[in-house]
Design a protein around this motif. Structure first.
Motif, PDB file in Angstrom:
ATOM      1  N   ALA A 106       1.264   2.068   4.826  1.00  0.00           N
ATOM      2  CA  ALA A 106       0.540   1.313   5.850  1.00  0.00           C
ATOM      3  C   ALA A 106       1.376   0.140   6.363  1.00  0.00           C
ATOM      4  O   ALA A 106       1.401  -0.142   7.565  1.00  0.00           O
ATOM      5  CB  ALA A 106      -0.792   0.812   5.285  1.00  0.00           C
TER       6      ALA A 106
ATOM      7  N   ALA B  68       4.984  -7.501   7.729  1.00  0.00           N
ATOM      8  CA  ALA B  68       4.950  -6.161   7.134  1.00  0.00           C
ATOM      9  C   ALA B  68       6.239  -5.873   6.374  1.00  0.00           C
ATOM     10  O   ALA B  68       6.221  -5.269   5.297  1.00  0.00           O
ATOM     11  CB  ALA B  68       4.730  -5.116   8.230  1.00  0.00           C
TER      12      ALA B  68
ATOM     13  N   SER C 259      -2.531   5.070  -4.426  1.00  0.00           N
ATOM     14  CA  SER C 259      -3.051   3.990  -3.581  1.00  0.00           C
ATOM     15  C   SER C 259      -1.979   2.944  -3.299  1.00  0.00           C
ATOM     16  O   SER C 259      -1.892   2.408  -2.188  1.00  0.00           O
ATOM     17  CB  SER C 259      -4.265   3.334  -4.249  1.00  0.00           C
TER      18      SER C 259
ATOM     19  N   TRP D 109       3.898   1.477   8.748  1.00  0.00           N
ATOM     20  CA  TRP D 109       3.302   1.768  10.061  1.00  0.00           C
ATOM     21  C   TRP D 109       3.102   0.492  10.875  1.00  0.00           C
ATOM     22  O   TRP D 109       3.345   0.475  12.081  1.00  0.00           O
ATOM     23  CB  TRP D 109       1.968   2.492   9.863  1.00  0.00           C
ATOM     24  N   VAL D 110       2.656  -0.574  10.221  1.00  0.00           N
ATOM     25  CA  VAL D 110       2.484  -1.854  10.925  1.00  0.00           C
ATOM     26  C   VAL D 110       3.827  -2.344  11.465  1.00  0.00           C
ATOM     27  O   VAL D 110       3.925  -2.818  12.607  1.00  0.00           O
ATOM     28  CB  VAL D 110       1.855  -2.903   9.991  1.00  0.00           C
TER      29      VAL D 110
ATOM     30  N   PRO E 231       7.971   5.865   6.540  1.00  0.00           N
ATOM     31  CA  PRO E 231       7.086   6.091   5.392  1.00  0.00           C
ATOM     32  C   PRO E 231       7.615   7.156   4.426  1.00  0.00           C
ATOM     33  O   PRO E 231       7.466   7.015   3.204  1.00  0.00           O
ATOM     34  CB  PRO E 231       5.771   6.537   6.044  1.00  0.00           C
TER      35      PRO E 231
ATOM     36  N   MET F 271       0.332   4.393  -0.679  1.00  0.00           N
ATOM     37  CA  MET F 271      -0.292   4.406   0.642  1.00  0.00           C
ATOM     38  C   MET F 271      -0.312   3.015   1.261  1.00  0.00           C
ATOM     39  O   MET F 271      -0.196   2.867   2.486  1.00  0.00           O
ATOM     40  CB  MET F 271      -1.716   4.958   0.544  1.00  0.00           C
ATOM     41  N   MET F 272      -0.448   1.974   0.461  1.00  0.00           N
ATOM     42  CA  MET F 272      -0.372   0.615   0.998  1.00  0.00           C
ATOM     43  C   MET F 272       1.025   0.329   1.535  1.00  0.00           C
ATOM     44  O   MET F 272       1.198  -0.341   2.557  1.00  0.00           O
ATOM     45  CB  MET F 272      -0.735  -0.399  -0.097  1.00  0.00           C
TER      46      MET F 272
END
Length: 281
Positions: A136, A166, A129, A139-140, A114, A132-133
């Motif tokens: 995410a 992802a 935002s 992370w997946v 990340p 951050m997506m």
């Protein structure tokens, strides 16, 4: 000290910390991990020194890189010491066969991937935002790889598929969505294209290594260490220095990334007698 951990007779990490699992790294694998640790740790020291060549308030990219490198250094120190793993039954190697699975590496990636993407996307006009997506999705990708690596049955390939979805999401964001936005500093657009292509290419190499190691158990843990180590060095220190070079002309004020920036409190304005009376009323 590290010198004390590497006795004069040679690397004794696998003797002091005996490996578990039928398929585990050899002493040569530990030797390679110490070499990779040395490269990453030296890169941290070098980047730390280079950060002082930048004026205060213009070191955000350097500081993010330092967090990436110190995290990777700790992870590789742990793995070189033959620590931070769990023996997991294998899928294609017969009954009662286990393999070392290094959860330390996934903890490292959970933190560093990340940050690599954040560093890359900060040069674009992406909103918080949107960033951050992307985080995410990273992370997946990492969690799917971790879960899949400890699953013995063919269901592990379901998690591999989640990770691929992802990965495609990350590609879509950094190769399609981000370049379409107006950059705060248009001069950085060409550099972004180079860095985004760099990261995108490197990201596809990790699932290939996973499929050959934790997935299908085709290659040995020592070969896995060599493969992943090369990838982490190229995606870590090499990328960070390349990124800093192509963005050396970045004007930090357009990103609002001044480290140590603060907003001074305004002095309270005197309240008139009439306003005070109105407030009491």
């Amino acid at each position: 000290m590290i010198v004390d951990l590497l006795p004069r007779g040679g690397n004794e990490a696998t003797t002091i910390n005996p490996p578990a699992g039928v398929f585990h790294i050899s002493t040569h694998g530990s030797d390679w991990l110490w070499a990779a640790f040395s490269v990453i740790a030296f890169s941290f020291v070098l980047l730390f020194g280079l950060s002082f060549t930048r004026p205060r308030g213009k070191r955000a990219f350097h500081h993010i890189g330092l967090v990436i490198l110190i995290t990777a250094s700790i992870a590789y120190f742990t793995m070189a010491s033959d620590l931070g793993y769990a023996p997991v039954p294998t899928e294609f190697r017969g009954d009662h066969q286990t393999r070392q699975i290094w959860y330390t590496r996934y903890i490292q990636w959970f933190l560093t991937l990340p940050l690599v993407l954040i560093e890359l996307l900060l040069t674009t006009g992406f909103t918080l935002s949107d960033i951050m997506m992307t985080v995410a999705a990273a992370w997946v990708l990492v969690l799917a790889g971790l879960i899949g690596s400890v699953v013995q049955s063919t269901y592990k390939w379901g998690y591999f598929s989640f990770g691929c979805v992802a990965l495609f999401s990350i590609w879509y964001i950094i190769l399609w969505e981000a370049p379409r936005r107006p950059f705060p500093q248009e001069e950085l657009r060409s550099g972004y294209y180079l860095c985004a292509a760099y990261v995108s290419f490197m990201l596809i190499t990790y699932p290939i290594c996973w499929a050959c190691s934790e997935g299908a158990n085709v290659i040995s843990p020592t070969s896995e260490m060599v493969w992943y180590g090369i990838l982490d060095i190229i995606t870590g220190p090499f990328f960070l220095f390349f990124f800093l070079f192509v963005n050396r002309k970045a004007e930090y004020q357009v990103f609002d990334l001044q480290s140590g920036k603060y907003t001074p409190h305004e002095e309270p304005q005197p309240v008139s007698a009439k306003a005070a009376e109105a407030g009491q009323a």
